[in-house]
Design an enzyme around this catalytic site. Structure first.
Site, PDB file in Angstrom:
ATOM      1  N   HIS A 127       0.834  -1.203   0.000  1.00 37.73           N
ATOM      2  CA  HIS A 127       0.000   0.000   0.000  1.00 37.73           C
ATOM      3  C   HIS A 127       0.873   1.259   0.000  1.00 37.73           C
ATOM      4  O   HIS A 127       0.631   2.204  -0.767  1.00 37.73           O
ATOM      5  CB  HIS A 127      -0.919  -0.015   1.232  1.00 37.73           C
ATOM      6  CG  HIS A 127      -1.694   1.242   1.444  1.00 37.73           C
ATOM      7  ND1 HIS A 127      -3.015   1.375   1.085  1.00 37.73           N
ATOM      8  CD2 HIS A 127      -1.335   2.427   2.004  1.00 37.73           C
ATOM      9  CE1 HIS A 127      -3.438   2.591   1.396  1.00 37.73           C
ATOM     10  NE2 HIS A 127      -2.448   3.247   1.967  1.00 37.73           N
ATOM     11  N   GLU A 128       1.891   1.270   0.849  1.00 37.61           N
ATOM     12  CA  GLU A 128       2.759   2.451   0.932  1.00 37.61           C
ATOM     13  C   GLU A 128       3.598   2.610  -0.334  1.00 37.61           C
ATOM     14  O   GLU A 128       3.832   3.739  -0.796  1.00 37.61           O
ATOM     15  CB  GLU A 128       3.658   2.351   2.168  1.00 37.61           C
ATOM     16  CG  GLU A 128       2.914   2.292   3.494  1.00 37.61           C
ATOM     17  CD  GLU A 128       1.958   3.454   3.699  1.00 37.61           C
ATOM     18  OE1 GLU A 128       2.211   4.536   3.127  1.00 37.61           O
ATOM     19  OE2 GLU A 128       0.955   3.284   4.411  1.00 37.61           O
ATOM     20  N   HIS A 131       1.627   4.363  -2.961  1.00 36.22           N
ATOM     21  CA  HIS A 131       1.583   5.820  -2.815  1.00 36.22           C
ATOM     22  C   HIS A 131       2.777   6.468  -3.515  1.00 36.22           C
ATOM     23  O   HIS A 131       2.637   7.511  -4.173  1.00 36.22           O
ATOM     24  CB  HIS A 131       1.593   6.203  -1.338  1.00 36.22           C
ATOM     25  CG  HIS A 131       0.250   6.132  -0.683  1.00 36.22           C
ATOM     26  ND1 HIS A 131      -0.887   6.677  -1.242  1.00 36.22           N
ATOM     27  CD2 HIS A 131      -0.150   5.585   0.501  1.00 36.22           C
ATOM     28  CE1 HIS A 131      -1.921   6.480  -0.436  1.00 36.22           C
ATOM     29  NE2 HIS A 131      -1.505   5.806   0.614  1.00 36.22           N
ATOM     30  N   GLU A 195      -6.303   6.848  -1.189  1.00 36.58           N
ATOM     31  CA  GLU A 195      -6.201   5.712  -0.272  1.00 36.58           C
ATOM     32  C   GLU A 195      -6.885   4.487  -0.859  1.00 36.58           C
ATOM     33  O   GLU A 195      -6.368   3.371  -0.775  1.00 36.58           O
ATOM     34  CB  GLU A 195      -6.825   6.072   1.084  1.00 36.58           C
ATOM     35  CG  GLU A 195      -6.028   7.086   1.892  1.00 36.58           C
ATOM     36  CD  GLU A 195      -4.639   6.592   2.239  1.00 36.58           C
ATOM     37  OE1 GLU A 195      -4.476   5.387   2.524  1.00 36.58           O
ATOM     38  OE2 GLU A 195      -3.712   7.420   2.216  1.00 36.58           O
TER      39      GLU A 195
END
Length: 284
Positions: A127-128, A131, A195
């Site tokens: 997930h990070e 980003h 997100e």
């Protein structure tokens, strides 16, 4: 994203046009250069402040080889420069990313590593990385820069079109803050949408959404337990300690995978969508 991005671009163009009306057309080069400098400075300071506020240290490749190997594999698949990996004691299980695609940093809390199993942790890290790969940090910084620019122009417009007395000075401050808050509502809408996108990208990387969904549930529970513990320990802590912890939360919460925002107003101004909706999407 296109609609909200277009609205933000419109705010910026209106601010530049207003500056040209108030100060003359000669201000255009100054406005453009100043905008670039402002966003650049905010980006640099924001990254430094976020890492410093949590005391981030390099994540040992000897102690955590599986994490490094996973990140290297994901970056190879995405043709992405491997971000720097750091670890910090945040007091809560969480993680966040800063930087741009060619020079990113992922920070993982020790509490998160202790709480999650390998598959869940990989979901959070994916997930990070998403980003960074999607340039979300730069996008958010650009949006915040536009909000600041519009607010500054609004303040000077009030000062230079009024009598420039003490009343106009305070009015300019109020108008600037209100304008910045209004523009930031659109920036925060982008943040919430990004997100969802990062969750979807992480789901694709690890092959299914269940591990990240379980991780988000555990993170949410961990944050709630930390809040209860902090409230119970309030009487044992000095006012300076509480103030320092609050500053850390404000600096980093917008970057973290989980944000403790709740209630209608907080949801509107939150950087993250509701946790239950994220989990539902991952499991759908």
């Amino acid at each position: 994203m296109a609609v909200v991005g277009g609205i933000l671009a419109g705010f910026y163009l209106v601010a530049v046009a207003a500056a040209m009306v108030v100060f003359g057309q000669g201000v255009l080069p100054i406005a453009i250069v100043g905008s670039i400098l402002l966003v650049g400075i905010q980006y640099k300071i924001g990254k430094w402040a976020a890492l410093r506020s949590v005391g981030a240290e390099d994540l040992s490749e000897t102690e955590y080889p599986q994490i490094h190997q996973f990140v290297e594999q994901v970056c190879r698949d995405k043709d992405l420069t491997k971000p720097s990996l750091k670890i910090a004691e945040m007091g809560v299980p969480n993680a966040f990313a800063v930087g741009r695609r060619g020079n990113g940093t992922v920070v993982i809390s020790r509490e998160l590593i202790q709480l999650l199993d390998r598959e869940e942790l990989e979901g959070v890290i994916a997930h990070e990385i998403a980003h960074i790969d999607n340039r979300d940090v730069v996008t958010m910084q650009l949006g915040q820069g536009i909000a600041s620019i519009v607010a500054i122009v609004a303040q000077y417009a009030v000062l230079f079109t009024g009598e420039n007395d003490i009343a106009d000075f305070f009015l300019a401050i109020v108008v600037g803050n209100l304008v910045q808050f209004f523009v930031m509502l659109f920036v925060l809408a982008i943040s919430r949408y990004r997100e969802y996108v990062a969750d979807a990208d992480a789901k694709e990387v690890i092959g299914r959404g269940e591990p990240l969904a379980r991780a988000l549930e555990k993170i949410d529970q961990g944050n709630q337990q930390a809040q209860v513990s902090a409230q119970n320990a309030t009487h044992r802590r000095s006012r300076d300690d509480r103030r320092r912890d609050t500053n850390i939360d404000q600096q980093v919460s917008a970057l973290c995978i989980s944000s403790p925002d709740s209630g209608l107003l907080r949801k509107i101004v939150s950087t993250h969508p509701p946790m239950e909706k994220r989990i539902q999407r991952l499991r759908s």
